[in-house]
Design an enzyme around this catalytic site. Structure first.
Site, PDB file in Angstrom:
ATOM      1  N   GLU A 292      -1.712   3.672   8.950  1.00  0.00           N
ATOM      2  CA  GLU A 292      -2.019   2.863   7.761  1.00  0.00           C
ATOM      3  C   GLU A 292      -0.916   1.875   7.446  1.00  0.00           C
ATOM      4  OE1 GLU A 292      -4.411   5.920   4.871  1.00  0.00           O
ATOM      5  OE2 GLU A 292      -2.240   5.818   4.821  1.00  0.00           O
ATOM      6  N   PRO A 293      -0.651   0.929   8.327  1.00  0.00           N
ATOM      7  CA  PRO A 293       0.422  -0.018   8.033  1.00  0.00           C
ATOM      8  C   PRO A 293       0.080  -0.929   6.860  1.00  0.00           C
ATOM      9  CG  PRO A 293      -0.822  -0.721   9.955  1.00  0.00           C
ATOM     10  CD  PRO A 293      -1.353   0.637   9.583  1.00  0.00           C
TER      11      PRO A 293
ATOM     12  N   CYS B 290      14.572 -12.369 -19.530  1.00  0.00           N
ATOM     13  CA  CYS B 290      15.644 -11.904 -20.411  1.00  0.00           C
ATOM     14  C   CYS B 290      15.984 -10.477 -20.035  1.00  0.00           C
ATOM     15  CB  CYS B 290      15.199 -11.977 -21.857  1.00  0.00           C
ATOM     16  SG  CYS B 290      15.004 -13.659 -22.363  1.00  0.00           S
ATOM     17  N   GLU B 291      16.670 -10.325 -18.928  1.00  0.00           N
ATOM     18  CA  GLU B 291      16.915  -9.007 -18.365  1.00  0.00           C
ATOM     19  C   GLU B 291      17.998  -9.177 -17.304  1.00  0.00           C
ATOM     20  OE1 GLU B 291      14.336  -6.342 -18.811  1.00  0.00           O
ATOM     21  OE2 GLU B 291      15.316  -4.977 -17.422  1.00  0.00           O
TER      22      GLU B 291
HETATM   23  N1  LLP Z   1      -0.352   4.879   3.303  1.00  0.00           N
HETATM   24  C1  LLP Z   1       0.013   5.436   2.149  1.00  0.00           C
HETATM   25  C2  LLP Z   1      -0.684   6.645   1.704  1.00  0.00           C
HETATM   26  C3  LLP Z   1       1.042   4.866   1.374  1.00  0.00           C
HETATM   27  O1  LLP Z   1       1.393   5.452   0.244  1.00  0.00           O
HETATM   28  C4  LLP Z   1       1.658   3.692   1.815  1.00  0.00           C
HETATM   29  C5  LLP Z   1       2.718   3.062   1.022  1.00  0.00           C
HETATM   30  C6  LLP Z   1       1.237   3.116   3.029  1.00  0.00           C
HETATM   31  C7  LLP Z   1       0.229   3.750   3.760  1.00  0.00           C
HETATM   32  C8  LLP Z   1       1.813   1.854   3.576  1.00  0.00           C
HETATM   33  O2  LLP Z   1       3.160   1.969   3.875  1.00  0.00           O
HETATM   34  P1  LLP Z   1       3.925   0.734   4.550  1.00  0.00           P
HETATM   35  O3  LLP Z   1       3.366   0.554   5.949  1.00  0.00           O
HETATM   36  O4  LLP Z   1       3.682  -0.446   3.719  1.00  0.00           O
HETATM   37  O5  LLP Z   1       5.342   1.149   4.552  1.00  0.00           O
HETATM   38  N2  LLP Z   1       6.586  -0.730  -3.216  1.00  0.00           N
HETATM   39  C9  LLP Z   1       7.458  -0.275  -2.133  1.00  0.00           C
HETATM   40  C10 LLP Z   1       6.706   0.406  -1.044  1.00  0.00           C
HETATM   41  C11 LLP Z   1       5.922   1.588  -1.535  1.00  0.00           C
HETATM   42  C12 LLP Z   1       5.023   2.085  -0.465  1.00  0.00           C
HETATM   43  C13 LLP Z   1       4.004   2.981  -1.043  1.00  0.00           C
HETATM   44  N3  LLP Z   1       3.098   3.534  -0.095  1.00  0.00           N
HETATM   45  C14 LLP Z   1       8.266  -1.472  -1.599  1.00  0.00           C
HETATM   46  O6  LLP Z   1       8.146  -2.556  -2.148  1.00  0.00           O
HETATM   47  O7  LLP Z   1       9.082  -1.299  -0.702  1.00  0.00           O
END
Ligand code: LLP
Length: 431
Positions: free
Chosen positions: A290-291, A361-362
């Site tokens: 799940e990228p 403002c932070e």
């Molecule tokens: N599958 C599930 C169940 C997830 O919770 C996530 C990400 C992904 C797939 C995708 O992961 P990725 O391939 O994008 O690493 N907001 C944070 C990242 C939080 C990721 C949450 N879950 C950031 O900006 O770094």
């Protein structure tokens, strides 16, 4: 340059996906999110091909749309023939509006409300990823009331701590996500799901974290998961047809980050996983990944206009831009690092060090720290690279700042895919 869709032209301007960013800033105004459609498609294809090549038939990536959610991305995912992961009614409704076939949609989240569950079933969401027992009970009941047998995976926490920012670790035993293998609760809940009349279990899911560069945490998670699948088969007689290993591959934000070849990684991981299945005496199921970040991060860039440049004699310098934490909260949340360029001064010497500050403002409203750049002045265009993931999707209206538009570039043609918010939009729901 950090990515092959970024370069500079004869005018000394930064280019993105072959387009002059200074001209794009003039055309659309700033702050502005740019997305490179060909780069997104290139990443999707390399995941798809590698997964087909190294894993059993039916294995494929799903796009974790929390990384970037707007109708355009679901249209691209549909066109490229990949499934999607959504985590809220808002995400799958957007996909629905984009004409994405809901049976190819997975529904995640650690606290789906009854309304979410009902809405998802009503709209034919293909597969739920059950997080916990309360959710299983609610799903079984609501599916029963609606006369549906809902397909589902169970999210399991394999007890892995990858080396990444603690706020983006998700697969440890004490995580808020999923049920733990270690405590025996994952096996117990599997048995209960198998007894549910209105839920059909297809297999299991795990996601260990995000921005991970090594193969080792995935391989360790695989070993835990296959051990678990073998135990489930032995004690409950249930054979998993699908194992979803989640997302998590890292991306190169700065020159200090390693380059990552996703096909090579997938091949490396597949080799070990195949052996692990033999070791545990089970047939390898269909593998899903799940990228999110790795499909869209380097397909994005944010352009800002420089406002005030402040030099605090003997201390530090600030370059303030017309956006900030409302369009990119990642420094405030994770102290994330980015590559920053002054788009109209690409041939000038980088002899000025400053923090790029937002307009809120932070004090924590910083976009990037300690950036080496040519000395900018009011009106220059400042570009932050690799902002395609978790920027637009995490944007807020803090300080009632309207969200920037998203411009998609494909084959050197640009089009608006999300309009700029206006101050009227900001007040739209106020009564
Ligand atoms: N599958 C599930 C169940 C997830 O919770 C996530 C990400 C992904 C797939 C995708 O992961 P990725 O391939 O994008 O690493 N907001 C944070 C990242 C939080 C990721 C949450 N879950 C950031 O900006 O770094």
């Amino acid at each position: 340059m950090i990515c092959n869709n970024v370069s500079l032209n004869n005018e000394g301007h930064l280019t993105f996906a072959g387009m002059d960013t200074v001209l794009l800033a003039q055309k659309y105004g700033t702050p502005l999110y740019l997305m490179d459609e060909n780069k997104i498609r290139e990443h999707i294809r390399s995941y798809k091909e590698a997964m087909l090549k190294y894993f059993p038939k039916g294995s494929a990536p799903e796009f974790a749309s929390k990384a970037f959610s707007a109708k355009c991305i679901y249209e691209i995912a549909n066109d490229e023939g990949i499934d999607i992961d959504t985590v809220s009614s808002g995400e799958f409704y957007t996909a629905l509006k984009a004409g994405f076939p809901m049976e190819r949609c997975f529904f995640h989240g650690n606290n789906k409300t009854d309304a979410d569950i009902r809405f998802a079933i009503e709209n034919g969401v293909g597969c739920f990823v059950i997080d916990n027992e309360d959710e299983m009970v609610a799903l079984n009941q609501i599916a029963g009331e609606m006369g549906v047998v809902q397909k589902a995976l169970l999210r399991v926490s394999p007890g892995i701590d990858p080396h990444t920012h603690q706020k983006i670790v998700t697969g440890s035993v004490d995580s808020k996500f999923g049920v733990a293998i270690e405590t025996g609760q994952a096996l117990e809940l599997t048995q209960k799901i198998l007894e549910c009349e209105n839920v059909k279990l297809l297999g299991f899911h795990c996601h260990i974290g995000s921005q991970i560069f090594e193969s080792e945490p995935f391989v360790t998670a695989g070993d835990m998961m296959f051990g678990f699948l073998a135990e489930v088969e032995k004690s409950l007689g249930f054979t998993s047809e699908m194992l979803n290993l989640g997302g998590g591959f890292g991306v190169k934000y700065t020159e200090d980050d390693p380059e990552i070849d996703y096909e090579e990684k997938i091949c490396e991981i597949a080799e070990v996983l195949n052996k692990q299945c033999e070791k545990h005496g089970i047939a390898i199921p269909k593998i899903k990944m799940e990228p999110g970040r790795s499909l869209v991060a380097d397909a994005g860039m944010t352009l800002y206009t420089v406002g005030s440049v402040k030099e605090i004699t003997g201390y530090k310098n600030y370059v303030s831009v017309d956006g900030g934490m409302p369009d990119n909260p990642r420094f405030a949340l994770y102290e994330s690092k980015y590559t920053v360029e002054i788009a109209n001064k690409m041939n000038e010497e980088k002899n000025f060090v400053a923090d790029v500050a937002g307009r809120c403002c932070e004090s924590g409203d910083i976009v990037a720290e300690n950036i080496n750049m040519p000395k900018p002045q009011r009106g220059d265009i400042l570009a932050v690279l690799t902002t395609g993931a978790y920027n637009y999707s995490m944007a807020s209206n803090y300080n009632r700042i309207p969200k920037p538009p998203v411009v998609m570039i494909k084959d050197k043609a640009d089009r608006i895919v999300v309009k700029r918010e206006t101050v009227e939009d900001i007040c739209r729901l106020d009564v």
